[in-house]
Structure formats: C-alpha cells, structure tokens
Design a protein around this motif. Structure first.
Motif, mmCIF file in Angstrom:
data_model
loop_
_atom_site.group_PDB
_atom_site.id
_atom_site.type_symbol
_atom_site.label_atom_id
_atom_site.label_comp_id
_atom_site.label_asym_id
_atom_site.label_seq_id
_atom_site.Cartn_x
_atom_site.Cartn_y
_atom_site.Cartn_z
ATOM 1 N N ARG A 16 -20.452 -29.157 1.014
ATOM 2 C CA ARG A 16 -21.864 -28.934 0.677
ATOM 3 C C ARG A 16 -22.646 -30.230 0.765
ATOM 4 O O ARG A 16 -22.144 -31.289 0.413
ATOM 5 C CB ARG A 16 -21.996 -28.369 -0.732
ATOM 6 C CG ARG A 16 -21.405 -26.981 -0.870
ATOM 7 C CD ARG A 16 -21.797 -26.363 -2.199
ATOM 8 N NE ARG A 16 -21.366 -24.991 -2.286
ATOM 9 C CZ ARG A 16 -22.039 -23.952 -1.796
ATOM 10 N NH1 ARG A 16 -23.173 -24.135 -1.183
ATOM 11 N NH2 ARG A 16 -21.566 -22.728 -1.924
ATOM 12 N N PRO A 18 -25.955 -32.327 -0.676
ATOM 13 C CA PRO A 18 -26.619 -32.339 -1.984
ATOM 14 C C PRO A 18 -27.814 -31.388 -2.005
ATOM 15 O O PRO A 18 -28.505 -31.216 -1.003
ATOM 16 C CB PRO A 18 -27.085 -33.792 -2.139
ATOM 17 C CG PRO A 18 -26.235 -34.575 -1.187
ATOM 18 C CD PRO A 18 -25.914 -33.646 -0.056
ATOM 19 N N CYS A 19 -28.038 -30.769 -3.148
ATOM 20 C CA CYS A 19 -29.199 -29.894 -3.336
ATOM 21 C C CYS A 19 -30.467 -30.728 -3.167
ATOM 22 O O CYS A 19 -30.597 -31.793 -3.781
ATOM 23 C CB CYS A 19 -29.153 -29.284 -4.732
ATOM 24 S SG CYS A 19 -30.669 -28.438 -5.213
ATOM 25 N N CYS A 22 -32.211 -31.116 -6.850
ATOM 26 C CA CYS A 22 -31.675 -31.918 -7.956
ATOM 27 C C CYS A 22 -30.644 -32.950 -7.518
ATOM 28 O O CYS A 22 -30.231 -33.780 -8.315
ATOM 29 C CB CYS A 22 -31.074 -31.002 -9.010
ATOM 30 S SG CYS A 22 -29.538 -30.211 -8.509
ATOM 31 N N GLY A 23 -30.194 -32.878 -6.273
ATOM 32 C CA GLY A 23 -29.223 -33.845 -5.777
ATOM 33 C C GLY A 23 -27.767 -33.482 -6.018
ATOM 34 O O GLY A 23 -26.871 -34.177 -5.558
ATOM 35 N N SER A 24 -27.502 -32.372 -6.720
ATOM 36 C CA SER A 24 -26.127 -31.981 -7.008
ATOM 37 C C SER A 24 -25.447 -31.415 -5.765
ATOM 38 O O SER A 24 -26.024 -30.617 -5.038
ATOM 39 C CB SER A 24 -26.107 -30.922 -8.116
ATOM 40 O OG SER A 24 -24.810 -30.391 -8.257
ATOM 41 N N ALA A 25 -24.193 -31.815 -5.537
ATOM 42 C CA ALA A 25 -23.409 -31.261 -4.432
ATOM 43 C C ALA A 25 -22.706 -29.977 -4.849
ATOM 44 O O ALA A 25 -22.077 -29.312 -4.039
ATOM 45 C CB ALA A 25 -22.380 -32.281 -3.953
ATOM 46 N N ASP A 26 -22.819 -29.599 -6.127
ATOM 47 C CA ASP A 26 -22.169 -28.383 -6.616
ATOM 48 C C ASP A 26 -22.809 -27.112 -6.078
ATOM 49 O O ASP A 26 -22.156 -26.085 -5.989
ATOM 50 C CB ASP A 26 -22.198 -28.338 -8.150
ATOM 51 C CG ASP A 26 -21.349 -29.429 -8.766
ATOM 52 O OD1 ASP A 26 -20.408 -29.904 -8.096
ATOM 53 O OD2 ASP A 26 -21.632 -29.808 -9.917
ATOM 54 N N HIS A 27 -24.082 -27.160 -5.749
ATOM 55 C CA HIS A 27 -24.758 -25.958 -5.280
ATOM 56 C C HIS A 27 -25.706 -26.230 -4.112
ATOM 57 O O HIS A 27 -26.620 -25.463 -3.860
ATOM 58 C CB HIS A 27 -25.506 -25.265 -6.423
ATOM 59 C CG HIS A 27 -26.523 -26.142 -7.071
ATOM 60 N ND1 HIS A 27 -26.249 -26.860 -8.194
ATOM 61 C CD2 HIS A 27 -27.802 -26.432 -6.748
ATOM 62 C CE1 HIS A 27 -27.314 -27.548 -8.544
ATOM 63 N NE2 HIS A 27 -28.266 -27.318 -7.679
ATOM 64 N N GLY A 28 -25.472 -27.282 -3.382
ATOM 65 C CA GLY A 28 -26.272 -27.567 -2.196
ATOM 66 C C GLY A 28 -25.872 -26.649 -1.057
ATOM 67 O O GLY A 28 -24.921 -25.870 -1.159
#
Length: 178
Positions: A16, A18-19, A22-28
C-alpha cells in the motif's frame, strides 16, 4: 500482470501507498512496491469478477455484481440530486439497479484513483452517469489532480464496472481479458 509490467512474477511486491489524507500505510491505496516501476495499480473484485488497472499515472477501477439493492432507500445517502433523479426515473428492478451501480462504480473508481476511498460525502461527487460516454469529475481532495475522466468498462452481463484516470492523461484505455 508480470508480462504487462515486464517483471518476473517472483519479483513483484504488492503493498500500500500512504493514505493521501493521513499518511498511514495501513489503509492507503494498493501499490506495486517493487521492483521499481512507474505503474500505479487499482484492484476490484465482486462475485466472481476481478479487475486490475495498471497505468503510468494514478488510476482507479471498480466493479460490482448486479444484485438486489434497495436503491430507493440508499440513493439519498450516496447520489447527487441529479443522479438520484436519473436513477429513480428507471423502472424498479434490474434497470434501476444497473443505473445505480453505474453511478456507484464511477464514484468508487474516482475515489480509488484519488487514493482516498469512500471517506467523503458521496452526494458531492457527481459522475454524470446519466449521459453516454466518459465524464469529467472534479474531486475536492487533498491530492492532485482534482479532475478525473471516468468511463464505464465493458464487462460480462451481470456486472457493472468503471475506470477513472486523470483528465489530463489524454490516453485511450485498453481492456484485456485474462
């Protein structure tokens, strides 16, 4: 995919990005992480049909199986007033469901291309699904570009699908059945 990307299968690394919010790779958005390639990816699947879009620019693809959907009940929460008018003008049943899914897949394809997914007010994203051919859609988002070209993708009977790419990409799309 390996043939298209000219990369050995064993070297493909998916993950993934980054979103953009928000910058998170958990949900990009899904991404081809390795080896280095200038391709962006989008993935969709629904009830036995899977689709992959790969392009040298941001891209979004969505597919949905045609199924019983309470269109009248949910359309106010996800369609613009003009989309809702167009969809509800269709006879109840399969025609109305297909019109709704045409709007839905276009919205989701654009939001996947933007990289944010369905985290925005969908009633503000008008896909012009009532008209034939591609449409330009403007997204008030945190990332550029903000104007996208969205079009239906030919799929077998029983599904709806759409593809979104930057309006400035100016390229035709090739669909390959694998």
């Amino acid at each position: 995919m390996a043939t298209y990307l000219e990369i050995p299968v064993g070297e493909i690394v998916l993950g993934r990005k980054p979103c953009p919010g928000c910058g998170s790779a958990d949900h990009g958005p899904p991404a081809l992480l390795g080896p280095g390639t200038p391709r962006d990816l989008s993935i969709s699947h629904s009830a036995g049909l899977a689709m992959l879009a790969a392009a040298p620019f941001p891209v979004g693809i969505d597919t949905e199986a045609v199924r019983d959907i309470p269109v009248a009940n949910i359309s106010g929460n996800v369609l613009t007033p003009r989309e809702r008018l167009s969809v509800l003008a269709e006879p109840e049943g399969i025609a109305r469901t297909k019109a709704f899914l045409r709007c839905w897949t276009r919205k989701e394809a654009v939001l996947k291309a933007v990289g944010i997914g369905i985290v925005t007010d969908l009633t503000l994203l008008e896909t012009r699904a009532w008209s034939e051919g591609p449409a330009e859609v403007t997204v008030d988002a945190l990332v550029a570009p903000s104007t996208w070209r969205v079009a239906d993708v030919p799929v077998p009977e029983g599904w709806a699908a759409a593809l979104a790419l930057p309006a400035a990409a100016g390229r035709d799309v090739t669909v390959r059945h694998l």
